[in-house]
Scaffold this active site. Structure first.
Site, PDB file in Angstrom:
ATOM      1  CE1 TYR A   1      -3.137  -3.133   0.419  1.00  0.00           C
ATOM      2  CE2 TYR A   1      -3.601  -2.154   2.534  1.00  0.00           C
ATOM      3  CZ  TYR A   1      -3.795  -3.089   1.406  1.00  0.00           C
ATOM      4  OH  TYR A   1      -4.860  -4.102   1.638  1.00  0.00           O
TER       5      TYR A   1
ATOM      6  CG  HIS B   1      -0.951  -8.569   0.322  1.00  0.00           C
ATOM      7  ND1 HIS B   1      -0.662  -7.269   0.434  1.00  0.00           N
ATOM      8  CD2 HIS B   1      -2.495  -8.657   0.018  1.00  0.00           C
ATOM      9  CE1 HIS B   1      -1.687  -6.654   0.191  1.00  0.00           C
ATOM     10  NE2 HIS B   1      -2.986  -7.450  -0.117  1.00  0.00           N
TER      11      HIS B   1
END
Length: 267
Positions: free
Chosen positions: A39, A97
């Site tokens: 992110y 992830h």
């Protein structure tokens, strides 16, 4: 349940926007924050927490290891870098992830390295994200289900993922729902709006209440304090069995996030 039921997400938020969002969420009463290495906002999240009057010890902080750091000699250093940016000695939860099957990721080795990070005290809990049943089973076989506290997966009234969610709950692995509002697509759904009217709520609150009632955790994001506050009120909504049955009928396999090379074959 280890993962808090309600947290704030930071996907696609950066710079001052994410700082303000996290600070607003904390002032509204949120105590769980979700971020990820990819992110690119861990430093801003760390700054927001540092500038907030809420103590770090009151928070549940989650980050996710990106695929570039899956090699055994890179995972732990990358997590230490995340901790430095987040201004904390340890996070509460670290997730893998994406399983990235096309990249020939060695899931057992990856999970064992993540477990080593936990043993080193860098993270209190560990888990996975975007894993299907077969890959979750590989992770379980590698380190034991007792070490895998959560699988964070895309879930919404349009993508209910029942088979995977049922499997995870049977293994006592918490289900965290992301994209619960399907990028806002569910907000204008006629059925959800109808149910919302009966509960003096919004369609967003109904979608979140549905996920909570299924036993999932949710991490909706917003840049507006009024939306952050409204989202929290979903916890006070009790949907009837008729409501839940009606929402079950909205399933349309409406997946919003399916990156090539990273996503598994979905169940």
């Amino acid at each position: 349940m280890i993962v808090p039921k309600f947290g704030v997400g930071t996907f696609r938020l950066s710079g001052q926007t994410v700082i303000d969002s996290v600070k607003n969420a904390l002032s509204a009463g949120y105590r769980a924050i979700d971020t990820a290495q990819i992110y690119g906002n861990e430093a801003e999240v760390g700054q927001a927490i540092a500038e907030s009057p809420v103590q770090r010890s009151e928070l549940f902080l989650t980050t996710k290891i990106w695929v570039d750091h899956y090699a055994p000699d890179r995972l732990i250093p990358s997590l230490k870098n995340s901790l430095s940016q987040l201004r904390t000695d340890a996070v509460d939860l670290t997730l893998i992830h994406w399983p990235a099957p096309q990249m020939n990721v060695d899931i057992p080795e990856l999970m064992q390295t993540l477990l080593e990070a936990k043993k080193q005290g860098l993270t209190q809990h560990i888990g996975i994200s975007n894993f299907n049943i077969a890959l979750t089973q590989q992770a379980i076989d590698s380190i034991g289900a007792e070490h895998i506290v959560a699988n964070q997966i895309e879930l919404s009234p349009y993508l209910q993922n029942e088979k995977l969610a049922d499997f995870l709950q049977a293994q006592n692995i918490d289900v965290t729902s992301y994209m619960t509002l399907a990028y806002g697509k569910v907000l204008n759904d006629p059925l959800l709006m109808q149910i919302a009217q009966q509960h003096h709520a919004s369609a967003a609150q109904i979608a979140l209440a549905w996920a909570l009632q299924k036993g999932y955790s949710v991490i909706p994001s917003s840049t507006k304090i009024e939306h952050l506050t409204a989202n929290l009120r979903a916890q006070d909504i009790q949907l009837s069995s008729e409501d839940m049955l009606a929402i079950a009928g909205l399933e349309r396999n409406g997946r919003e996030v399916d990156p090539e090379n990273l996503a598994p074959e979905w169940d």
